[in-house]
Design a protein around this motif. Sequence first.
Motif, mmCIF file in Angstrom:
data_model
loop_
_atom_site.group_PDB
_atom_site.id
_atom_site.type_symbol
_atom_site.label_atom_id
_atom_site.label_comp_id
_atom_site.label_asym_id
_atom_site.label_seq_id
_atom_site.Cartn_x
_atom_site.Cartn_y
_atom_site.Cartn_z
ATOM 1 N N CYS A 7 0.802 -1.227 0.000
ATOM 2 C CA CYS A 7 0.000 0.000 0.000
ATOM 3 C C CYS A 7 0.830 1.270 0.000
ATOM 4 O O CYS A 7 0.287 2.358 0.207
ATOM 5 C CB CYS A 7 -0.913 0.025 1.230
ATOM 6 N N HIS A 8 2.151 1.169 -0.232
ATOM 7 C CA HIS A 8 3.011 2.353 -0.086
ATOM 8 C C HIS A 8 4.181 2.262 -1.066
ATOM 9 O O HIS A 8 5.206 1.640 -0.785
ATOM 10 C CB HIS A 8 3.516 2.411 1.364
ATOM 11 N N VAL A 9 3.997 2.911 -2.232
ATOM 12 C CA VAL A 9 4.985 2.839 -3.312
ATOM 13 C C VAL A 9 5.116 4.221 -3.964
ATOM 14 O O VAL A 9 4.109 4.880 -4.224
ATOM 15 C CB VAL A 9 4.555 1.794 -4.373
ATOM 16 N N HIS A 10 6.344 4.650 -4.227
ATOM 17 C CA HIS A 10 6.595 5.976 -4.794
ATOM 18 C C HIS A 10 7.090 5.912 -6.240
ATOM 19 O O HIS A 10 7.771 4.968 -6.638
ATOM 20 C CB HIS A 10 7.632 6.722 -3.949
ATOM 21 N N THR A 11 6.742 6.957 -6.994
ATOM 22 C CA THR A 11 7.207 7.092 -8.380
ATOM 23 C C THR A 11 7.966 8.413 -8.534
ATOM 24 O O THR A 11 8.293 9.077 -7.558
ATOM 25 C CB THR A 11 6.010 7.087 -9.357
ATOM 26 N N HIS A 12 8.181 8.800 -9.780
ATOM 27 C CA HIS A 12 8.895 10.033 -10.109
ATOM 28 C C HIS A 12 8.189 11.283 -9.588
ATOM 29 O O HIS A 12 8.801 12.362 -9.517
ATOM 30 C CB HIS A 12 9.070 10.145 -11.624
ATOM 31 N N TRP A 13 6.928 11.162 -9.198
ATOM 32 C CA TRP A 13 6.235 12.316 -8.618
ATOM 33 C C TRP A 13 6.851 12.729 -7.288
ATOM 34 O O TRP A 13 6.750 13.888 -6.883
ATOM 35 C CB TRP A 13 4.748 11.990 -8.398
ATOM 36 N N SER A 14 7.476 11.791 -6.591
ATOM 37 C CA SER A 14 8.102 12.082 -5.293
ATOM 38 C C SER A 14 9.560 12.460 -5.489
ATOM 39 O O SER A 14 10.331 11.690 -6.081
ATOM 40 C CB SER A 14 8.007 10.861 -4.367
ATOM 41 N N ALA A 15 9.953 13.610 -4.979
ATOM 42 C CA ALA A 15 11.314 14.109 -5.178
ATOM 43 C C ALA A 15 12.372 13.194 -4.563
ATOM 44 O O ALA A 15 13.519 13.167 -5.022
ATOM 45 C CB ALA A 15 11.433 15.513 -4.595
ATOM 46 N N CYS A 16 11.996 12.446 -3.528
ATOM 47 C CA CYS A 16 12.957 11.584 -2.833
ATOM 48 C C CYS A 16 13.108 10.209 -3.484
ATOM 49 O O CYS A 16 13.923 9.398 -3.034
ATOM 50 C CB CYS A 16 12.549 11.417 -1.374
ATOM 51 N N ALA A 17 12.327 9.926 -4.521
ATOM 52 C CA ALA A 17 12.357 8.610 -5.163
ATOM 53 C C ALA A 17 13.109 8.658 -6.488
ATOM 54 O O ALA A 17 13.336 9.724 -7.063
ATOM 55 C CB ALA A 17 10.932 8.110 -5.393
ATOM 56 N N ASP A 18 13.502 7.476 -6.970
ATOM 57 C CA ASP A 18 14.104 7.375 -8.293
ATOM 58 C C ASP A 18 13.064 7.733 -9.358
ATOM 59 O O ASP A 18 11.863 7.802 -9.072
ATOM 60 C CB ASP A 18 14.611 5.947 -8.540
ATOM 61 N N LEU A 19 13.529 7.928 -10.579
ATOM 62 C CA LEU A 19 12.626 8.284 -11.677
ATOM 63 C C LEU A 19 11.929 7.024 -12.191
ATOM 64 O O LEU A 19 12.212 6.519 -13.284
ATOM 65 C CB LEU A 19 13.402 8.984 -12.794
ATOM 66 N N ILE A 20 10.984 6.551 -11.390
ATOM 67 C CA ILE A 20 10.285 5.299 -11.679
ATOM 68 C C ILE A 20 8.873 5.601 -12.163
ATOM 69 O O ILE A 20 8.211 6.514 -11.663
ATOM 70 C CB ILE A 20 10.191 4.414 -10.416
ATOM 71 N N THR A 21 8.408 4.808 -13.112
ATOM 72 C CA THR A 21 7.040 4.946 -13.607
ATOM 73 C C THR A 21 6.180 3.787 -13.107
ATOM 74 O O THR A 21 6.692 2.780 -12.612
ATOM 75 C CB THR A 21 7.008 4.940 -15.146
ATOM 76 N N VAL A 22 4.881 3.927 -13.267
ATOM 77 C CA VAL A 22 3.966 2.838 -12.915
ATOM 78 C C VAL A 22 4.279 1.612 -13.766
ATOM 79 O O VAL A 22 4.250 0.472 -13.281
ATOM 80 C CB VAL A 22 2.505 3.277 -13.118
ATOM 81 N N GLU A 23 4.602 1.831 -15.041
ATOM 82 C CA GLU A 23 4.940 0.714 -15.920
ATOM 83 C C GLU A 23 6.149 -0.061 -15.394
ATOM 84 O O GLU A 23 6.193 -1.293 -15.479
ATOM 85 C CB GLU A 23 5.240 1.215 -17.342
ATOM 86 N N ASP A 24 7.131 0.650 -14.847
ATOM 87 C CA ASP A 24 8.303 -0.020 -14.280
ATOM 88 C C ASP A 24 7.888 -0.971 -13.162
ATOM 89 O O ASP A 24 8.365 -2.108 -13.087
ATOM 90 C CB ASP A 24 9.290 1.015 -13.720
#
Length: 253
Positions: A7-24
């Motif tokens: 229930c807790h996953v970050h994408t590129h929208w979060s500045a502290c996360a890697d440049l990850i997409t939902v597709e990734d």
Amino acid sequence: MVFDTDCHVHTHWSACADLITVEDYLLCASKARLRCFAITDHSNDIYFEQNEREGLRRQTGKIDLQPLLKDRAHRLEKYLSDLKPYRKYGVRAGIELEQMSDGEFIFDWDYRGSFDVVIGAVHVIPSLKKRKKEEVIQEEFLSLTMKALEQDIDILAHPTRGLRKAGIAVPSRYHDVIIEKALSRGIALEVNAHSLDPNSIFLRRCLEKGVKLAFNTDSHSLKEFGDFSFHRLMLQEAGINGKEHLENCFQLE
């Protein structure tokens, strides 16, 4: 021990996360044996550009936050729109709410119904930056945690991280205060792999009290996604070796 949701996953929208997409994440979900997961990026990152976020952090005293959020509603709506096509693949819309210094969450509650999961968190303790005495920092942390639990959230993220990350002890009496408040509000307490929080002592108390639990990775990178080794270790240290942890877990639909 089986974990099939996160229930807790970050994408590129979060500045502290890697440049990850939902597709990734979707490419990794099958290997991780996850049937469902929620994208939960930070609310301040969704609403504000970096320079705006910095200005917000420098604000002192009470500010009228809601007009600022209304002006930036298009950013939140873009975030929700980006997630919508992936729902049929088991992706759910979530958000991790950041607090202002007074404990108010950076969120327009008119959008509460648009999210499958809303996570609250204590990330900043103002007295810590001001180098106040340890007892003052501890009390402010507890106050901010109580304010978080008074709001309409589903999960309290990494419930003791605010103090533990700073190397400050979490008074044992705080455990029951936090757990009982969460229990009374029907809010789940998170076991968080990214922050390695809470410890097995706190977890054991959660299991004894019967509060809801949420076993999440809080992924900021693909290598964290699907890794529940920390959760298994904490459960083992808490004396749980079967499926008892699943009896009162927060679940995504």
